[in-house]
Design a protein around this motif. Structure first.
Motif, PDB file in Angstrom:
ATOM      1  N   MET A   1      41.479 -23.485  14.801  1.00 20.56           N
ATOM      2  CA  MET A   1      42.601 -24.110  15.173  1.00 20.56           C
ATOM      3  C   MET A   1      43.618 -23.855  13.736  1.00 20.56           C
ATOM      4  O   MET A   1      44.820 -23.791  14.038  1.00 20.56           O
ATOM      5  CB  MET A   1      42.432 -25.752  15.266  1.00 20.56           C
ATOM      6  N   ALA A   2      42.930 -24.146  12.690  1.00 16.52           N
ATOM      7  CA  ALA A   2      43.972 -23.885  11.495  1.00 16.52           C
ATOM      8  C   ALA A   2      44.565 -22.534  11.343  1.00 16.52           C
ATOM      9  O   ALA A   2      45.538 -22.340  10.908  1.00 16.52           O
ATOM     10  CB  ALA A   2      43.034 -24.099  10.302  1.00 16.52           C
ATOM     11  N   ARG A   3      43.528 -21.619  11.853  1.00 13.90           N
ATOM     12  CA  ARG A   3      44.314 -20.037  11.884  1.00 13.90           C
ATOM     13  C   ARG A   3      45.361 -20.246  12.834  1.00 13.90           C
ATOM     14  O   ARG A   3      46.625 -19.421  12.659  1.00 13.90           O
ATOM     15  CB  ARG A   3      43.177 -19.327  12.353  1.00 13.90           C
ATOM     16  N   PHE A   4      45.048 -20.773  13.821  1.00 13.67           N
ATOM     17  CA  PHE A   4      46.172 -20.642  14.975  1.00 13.67           C
ATOM     18  C   PHE A   4      47.811 -21.350  14.463  1.00 13.67           C
ATOM     19  O   PHE A   4      48.745 -20.897  14.641  1.00 13.67           O
ATOM     20  CB  PHE A   4      45.776 -21.401  16.354  1.00 13.67           C
ATOM     21  N   GLN A   5      47.504 -22.617  13.893  1.00 14.19           N
ATOM     22  CA  GLN A   5      48.375 -23.124  13.349  1.00 14.19           C
ATOM     23  C   GLN A   5      49.276 -22.369  12.146  1.00 14.19           C
ATOM     24  O   GLN A   5      50.413 -22.319  12.199  1.00 14.19           O
ATOM     25  CB  GLN A   5      48.317 -24.688  12.909  1.00 14.19           C
ATOM     26  N   THR A   6      48.472 -21.690  11.484  1.00 16.31           N
ATOM     27  CA  THR A   6      49.273 -21.139  10.324  1.00 16.31           C
ATOM     28  C   THR A   6      49.801 -19.736  10.906  1.00 16.31           C
ATOM     29  O   THR A   6      50.829 -19.573  10.364  1.00 16.31           O
ATOM     30  CB  THR A   6      47.825 -20.338   9.345  1.00 16.31           C
ATOM     31  N   ALA A   7      49.170 -19.090  11.896  1.00 18.52           N
ATOM     32  CA  ALA A   7      49.954 -17.936  12.711  1.00 18.52           C
ATOM     33  C   ALA A   7      51.183 -18.516  13.138  1.00 18.52           C
ATOM     34  O   ALA A   7      52.297 -17.948  13.199  1.00 18.52           O
ATOM     35  CB  ALA A   7      49.102 -17.370  13.394  1.00 18.52           C
ATOM     36  N   LEU A   8      51.398 -19.766  13.616  1.00 21.78           N
ATOM     37  CA  LEU A   8      52.396 -20.230  14.420  1.00 21.78           C
ATOM     38  C   LEU A   8      53.485 -20.500  13.196  1.00 21.78           C
ATOM     39  O   LEU A   8      54.644 -20.268  13.617  1.00 21.78           O
ATOM     40  CB  LEU A   8      52.190 -21.615  15.198  1.00 21.78           C
ATOM     41  N   GLN A   9      53.142 -20.941  12.311  1.00 22.18           N
ATOM     42  CA  GLN A   9      54.122 -21.400  11.301  1.00 22.18           C
ATOM     43  C   GLN A   9      54.713 -20.020  10.754  1.00 22.18           C
ATOM     44  O   GLN A   9      55.733 -20.127  10.151  1.00 22.18           O
ATOM     45  CB  GLN A   9      53.451 -22.084   9.900  1.00 22.18           C
ATOM     46  N   ALA A  10      54.140 -18.915  10.815  1.00 28.98           N
ATOM     47  CA  ALA A  10      54.502 -17.848  10.107  1.00 28.98           C
ATOM     48  C   ALA A  10      55.585 -17.086  11.050  1.00 28.98           C
ATOM     49  O   ALA A  10      56.110 -16.106  10.901  1.00 28.98           O
ATOM     50  CB  ALA A  10      53.372 -16.826  10.073  1.00 28.98           C
ATOM     51  N   LEU A  11      55.865 -17.605  12.457  1.00 31.77           N
ATOM     52  CA  LEU A  11      56.644 -16.938  13.281  1.00 31.77           C
ATOM     53  C   LEU A  11      58.043 -17.317  12.910  1.00 31.77           C
ATOM     54  O   LEU A  11      58.313 -18.428  12.176  1.00 31.77           O
ATOM     55  CB  LEU A  11      56.386 -17.538  14.511  1.00 31.77           C
ATOM     56  N   PRO A  12      59.046 -16.603  13.181  1.00 34.58           N
ATOM     57  CA  PRO A  12      60.355 -17.030  12.989  1.00 34.58           C
ATOM     58  C   PRO A  12      60.842 -18.289  13.762  1.00 34.58           C
ATOM     59  O   PRO A  12      60.293 -18.420  15.089  1.00 34.58           O
ATOM     60  CB  PRO A  12      61.123 -15.835  13.419  1.00 34.58           C
ATOM     61  N   PHE A  20      57.287 -21.353  25.833  1.00 36.16           N
ATOM     62  CA  PHE A  20      56.094 -20.655  26.091  1.00 36.16           C
ATOM     63  C   PHE A  20      55.003 -20.854  24.733  1.00 36.16           C
ATOM     64  O   PHE A  20      54.018 -21.342  24.646  1.00 36.16           O
ATOM     65  CB  PHE A  20      56.258 -19.073  26.164  1.00 36.16           C
ATOM     66  N   VAL A  21      55.695 -20.787  23.620  1.00 36.68           N
ATOM     67  CA  VAL A  21      54.868 -21.121  22.275  1.00 36.68           C
ATOM     68  C   VAL A  21      54.556 -22.470  22.262  1.00 36.68           C
ATOM     69  O   VAL A  21      53.301 -22.922  22.143  1.00 36.68           O
ATOM     70  CB  VAL A  21      55.685 -20.292  21.158  1.00 36.68           C
ATOM     71  N   ARG A  22      55.533 -23.337  22.584  1.00 32.34           N
ATOM     72  CA  ARG A  22      55.308 -24.608  22.540  1.00 32.34           C
ATOM     73  C   ARG A  22      54.236 -25.484  23.392  1.00 32.34           C
ATOM     74  O   ARG A  22      53.413 -26.064  23.228  1.00 32.34           O
ATOM     75  CB  ARG A  22      56.520 -25.587  22.524  1.00 32.34           C
ATOM     76  N   ALA A  23      54.425 -24.626  24.539  1.00 31.01           N
ATOM     77  CA  ALA A  23      53.270 -25.004  25.689  1.00 31.01           C
ATOM     78  C   ALA A  23      51.846 -24.540  25.273  1.00 31.01           C
ATOM     79  O   ALA A  23      50.724 -25.133  25.274  1.00 31.01           O
ATOM     80  CB  ALA A  23      53.617 -24.407  26.985  1.00 31.01           C
ATOM     81  N   GLN A  24      51.857 -23.376  24.822  1.00 30.23           N
ATOM     82  CA  GLN A  24      50.695 -22.854  24.209  1.00 30.23           C
ATOM     83  C   GLN A  24      49.836 -23.500  22.971  1.00 30.23           C
ATOM     84  O   GLN A  24      48.615 -23.917  23.256  1.00 30.23           O
ATOM     85  CB  GLN A  24      50.772 -21.243  23.678  1.00 30.23           C
ATOM     86  N   VAL A  25      50.749 -23.953  21.958  1.00 27.67           N
ATOM     87  CA  VAL A  25      50.374 -24.643  21.048  1.00 27.67           C
ATOM     88  C   VAL A  25      49.832 -26.081  21.460  1.00 27.67           C
ATOM     89  O   VAL A  25      48.752 -26.402  21.126  1.00 27.67           O
ATOM     90  CB  VAL A  25      51.446 -24.999  20.040  1.00 27.67           C
ATOM     91  N   GLU A  26      50.664 -26.637  22.519  1.00 26.09           N
ATOM     92  CA  GLU A  26      50.093 -28.044  22.992  1.00 26.09           C
ATOM     93  C   GLU A  26      48.823 -27.900  23.822  1.00 26.09           C
ATOM     94  O   GLU A  26      47.739 -28.604  23.769  1.00 26.09           O
ATOM     95  CB  GLU A  26      51.131 -28.709  24.097  1.00 26.09           C
ATOM     96  N   LEU A  27      48.736 -26.487  24.491  1.00 32.23           N
ATOM     97  CA  LEU A  27      47.282 -26.530  25.095  1.00 32.23           C
ATOM     98  C   LEU A  27      46.133 -26.266  24.313  1.00 32.23           C
ATOM     99  O   LEU A  27      45.115 -26.565  24.548  1.00 32.23           O
ATOM    100  CB  LEU A  27      47.620 -25.267  26.234  1.00 32.23           C
ATOM    101  N   VAL A  28      46.270 -25.611  23.421  1.00 35.99           N
ATOM    102  CA  VAL A  28      45.239 -25.154  22.487  1.00 35.99           C
ATOM    103  C   VAL A  28      44.862 -26.403  21.587  1.00 35.99           C
ATOM    104  O   VAL A  28      43.859 -26.674  21.226  1.00 35.99           O
ATOM    105  CB  VAL A  28      45.893 -24.075  21.543  1.00 35.99           C
ATOM    106  N   THR A  29      45.994 -27.245  21.213  1.00 35.28           N
ATOM    107  CA  THR A  29      45.458 -28.392  20.354  1.00 35.28           C
ATOM    108  C   THR A  29      44.884 -29.420  21.236  1.00 35.28           C
ATOM    109  O   THR A  29      43.748 -30.019  20.932  1.00 35.28           O
ATOM    110  CB  THR A  29      46.996 -29.263  20.231  1.00 35.28           C
ATOM    111  N   LEU A  30      45.237 -29.405  22.537  1.00 33.79           N
ATOM    112  CA  LEU A  30      44.495 -30.259  23.709  1.00 33.79           C
ATOM    113  C   LEU A  30      42.956 -29.828  23.828  1.00 33.79           C
ATOM    114  O   LEU A  30      42.115 -30.657  23.944  1.00 33.79           O
ATOM    115  CB  LEU A  30      45.062 -30.450  24.879  1.00 33.79           C
ATOM    116  N   LYS A  31      43.191 -28.538  23.975  1.00 35.92           N
ATOM    117  CA  LYS A  31      41.421 -27.909  24.114  1.00 35.92           C
ATOM    118  C   LYS A  31      40.729 -28.550  22.921  1.00 35.92           C
ATOM    119  O   LYS A  31      39.488 -28.373  23.000  1.00 35.92           O
ATOM    120  CB  LYS A  31      41.778 -26.416  24.272  1.00 35.92           C
TER     121      LYS A  31
END
Length: 60
Positions: A1-12, A20-31
């Motif tokens: 999970m931390a790896r995913f959040q770090t990658a997300l924060q690196a995006l513009p 799309f990204v917000r939905a993906q983040v929410e689904l990954v966090t829920l999972k």
């Protein structure tokens, strides 16, 4: 999970703000929460709720 959040924060900012990204983040966090806390899976209703929040039906 931390790896995913770090990658997300690196995006513009404009890319991270897309629905799309917000939905993906929410689904990954829920999972992640489900597997850690209760050992369960994200149900179809939970998926539908997340997608409906980020992609509401036209006319709403």
């Amino acid at each position: 999970m931390a790896r995913f959040q770090t990658a997300l924060q690196a995006l513009p900012a404009e890319q991270a703000a897309s629905p799309f990204v917000r939905a993906q983040v929410e689904l990954v966090t829920l999972k992640d929460d489900k597997f850690r806390g209760r050992g369960g899976f994200v149900t179809l209703l939970e998926w539908a709720d997340v997608l409906d929040r980020h992609f509401p039906a036209a006319g709403r």
